[in-house]
Write an enzyme that holds these catalytic residues in place. Structure first.
Site, PDB file in Angstrom:
ATOM      1  N   ASP A   1      74.385  26.369  50.206  1.00  0.00           N
ATOM      2  CA  ASP A   1      74.866  27.614  50.099  1.00  0.00           C
ATOM      3  C   ASP A   1      73.563  28.583  50.159  1.00  0.00           C
ATOM      4  O   ASP A   1      72.841  28.990  49.411  1.00  0.00           O
ATOM      5  CB  ASP A   1      75.658  27.876  48.801  1.00  0.00           C
TER       6      ASP A   1
ATOM      7  N   HIS B   1      76.729  26.017  43.823  1.00  0.00           N
ATOM      8  CA  HIS B   1      75.620  26.652  42.954  1.00  0.00           C
ATOM      9  C   HIS B   1      75.268  25.583  41.788  1.00  0.00           C
ATOM     10  O   HIS B   1      74.847  26.146  40.663  1.00  0.00           O
ATOM     11  CB  HIS B   1      76.676  27.719  42.367  1.00  0.00           C
TER      12      HIS B   1
ATOM     13  N   GLU C   1      71.952  37.843  49.387  1.00  0.00           N
ATOM     14  CA  GLU C   1      73.471  37.874  49.063  1.00  0.00           C
ATOM     15  C   GLU C   1      73.889  37.404  47.549  1.00  0.00           C
ATOM     16  O   GLU C   1      74.615  37.846  47.108  1.00  0.00           O
ATOM     17  CB  GLU C   1      74.175  36.619  50.102  1.00  0.00           C
ATOM     18  N   GLU C   2      72.928  36.442  47.152  1.00  0.00           N
ATOM     19  CA  GLU C   2      73.217  36.032  45.861  1.00  0.00           C
ATOM     20  C   GLU C   2      72.912  37.029  44.785  1.00  0.00           C
ATOM     21  O   GLU C   2      73.340  36.636  43.450  1.00  0.00           O
ATOM     22  CB  GLU C   2      72.402  34.580  45.588  1.00  0.00           C
TER      23      GLU C   2
ATOM     24  N   HIS D   1      74.069  34.098  55.148  1.00  0.00           N
ATOM     25  CA  HIS D   1      72.842  34.452  54.330  1.00  0.00           C
ATOM     26  C   HIS D   1      71.936  33.368  54.239  1.00  0.00           C
ATOM     27  O   HIS D   1      72.479  32.190  54.116  1.00  0.00           O
ATOM     28  CB  HIS D   1      73.311  34.908  52.966  1.00  0.00           C
TER      29      HIS D   1
ATOM     30  N   ASP E   1      80.127  31.308  55.257  1.00  0.00           N
ATOM     31  CA  ASP E   1      79.521  30.759  53.765  1.00  0.00           C
ATOM     32  C   ASP E   1      80.292  29.661  53.187  1.00  0.00           C
ATOM     33  O   ASP E   1      81.331  29.245  53.684  1.00  0.00           O
ATOM     34  CB  ASP E   1      79.796  32.229  52.771  1.00  0.00           C
TER      35      ASP E   1
HETATM   36 ZN   LIG Z   1      76.944  31.808  49.754  1.00  0.00          ZN
END
Ligand SMILES: [Zn+2]
Length: 361
Positions: free
Chosen positions: A182, A328, A213-214, A62, A236
């Site tokens: 990410d 994250h 995606e998130e 992503h 990922d």
């Molecule tokens: Zn991810």
């Protein structure tokens, strides 16, 4: 690999605003592919055709990153809404960039002052909904007095995306620090895989760089339906067990020990590999002598692999997780050797897919 990741992670692209990332990838991979297109969700799909007949293989990473969008403002501070899984614990006092239509504005995410000390209140983490952005606006002068908020004053629009503003840096042991690994690390792996794949394989490789995606695995859902692959492989990031506060009991994976073949996440409510998919990836890694780790993923959270797996009549889907620390958070750490290993595993898996997912099987 390092340069590919550095360039990709420097491009702003929160969920729904992936256009710049897509254009960069498109330009980079064009010489290596037979066909390339965008779709209505903003996904980028590139096809490489092998010289022999075989399965349609989907490779996916992503493009979007977590961040914020401008919600509203008063005469000094911006109220923002988080996009993706943001933790209030690690966010305050992080430098950010607001991407308006015309220019970039710098700022910092702020919380209640630490100088209000020693009340019970001051010890608490500021809730996500109470975080503000300070762009350094001062008390309105005569000219701007009638402009009741800083949106008008500085040309900011509601909905403008905000990203963390922390520079890429090389750390020890071939590790790097940066924003949006990410899943720009996954994008970098697929870009590098495209460069080395060639045409000597059976079937067609469809490389998907997907959106949103998130915020609910959205781009991959529609793209997987459109492509209709025979088998899929998602790349990922994941968190490793060697972070402060985690133990080997929480996660057995370690940064720098190679790409991770994830067998399940969210206790099987997310992805849960069938034996044939596990055999494909594990046997390929062993045969090609690619250093790798195998994990049962974290209890919470999942990836595009889950949604691709459930697309159409069901698509056998594997997941290669890239080891990372502090995923994250405003700045993440990955190891370049892990990404190189992941690239080798992606290429080898494309080449071996026909042995496991031949249509006549
Ligand atoms: Zn991810």
């Amino acid at each position: 690999m390092k340069e590919t990741l550095k360039a990709l992670s420097a491009i702003p692209g929160i969920s729904g605003h992936e256009d710049l990332v897509r254009e960069h990838i498109k330009k980079t991979i064009k010489p290596y592919v037979d066909d390339i297109r965008d779709d209505r969700m903003g996904n980028l799909i590139a096809v490489v055709k092998g010289t022999k007949k075989g399965p349609k293989i989907l490779l996916s990473a992503h493009m979007d990153q977590i961040g914020f969008i401008v919600n509203h403002a008063d005469d000094k501070y911006l109220k923002v809404t988080p996009i993706g899984g943001i933790s209030e614990k690690v966010t305050p006092m992080t430098p950010i960039t607001i991407h308006t239509k015309k220019k970039e504005l710098k700022g910092v995410i702020v919380c209640k002052s630490v100088f209000l000390e020693e009340t019970e209140e001051s010890k608490k983490v500021t809730k996500l909904k109470d975080l503000l952005v300070d762009i350094g606006s001062i008390e309105g002068d005569e000219e701007n007095k009638n402009k009741k908020d800083i949106l008008k004053k500085y040309g900011i629009e509601i909905g403008d995306p905000i990203t963390y503003d922390i520079p890429f840096a090389e750390l020890q042991d071939n590790c790097v620090r940066g924003v949006a690994f990410d899943d720009r690390a996954g994008c970098a792996v697929l870009v590098e895989a495209l460069k080395t794949l060639g045409r000597n394989f059976s079937g067609e490789a469809h490389f998907l760089f997907c959106t949103q995606e998130e915020v609910g695995l959205k781009g991959s859902r529609t793209a997987a339906f459109g492509i209709g692959p025979d088998v899929a492989l998602v790349v990922d990031t994941t968190i490793t067990g060697d972070m402060p506060g985690l133990t080997k009991i929480d996660s057995s994976t370690i940064l720098g020990k190679g790409p991770i073949i994830t067998l399940a996440d969210a206790e099987g409510r997310g992805l849960l590999l069938r034996q044939n998919v596990k055999d494909w990836l594990v046997e390929t890694a062993k045969k090609e002598k690619i250093k790798h780790q195998i994990e049962i993923g974290i209890r919470f959270g999942t990836t595009d692999a889950t949604i691709i797996n459930m697309s159409r009549e069901g698509i056998p889907t594997g997941l290669i997780s890239l080891p990372g620390r502090h995923i994250h958070s405003p700045t993440e750490i990955v190891n370049i050797d892990d990404l190189v290993g992941a690239t080798d595993l992606v290429v080898a898996s494309i080449k071996s897919a026909n042995d496991y997912f031949n249509k006549s099987n």
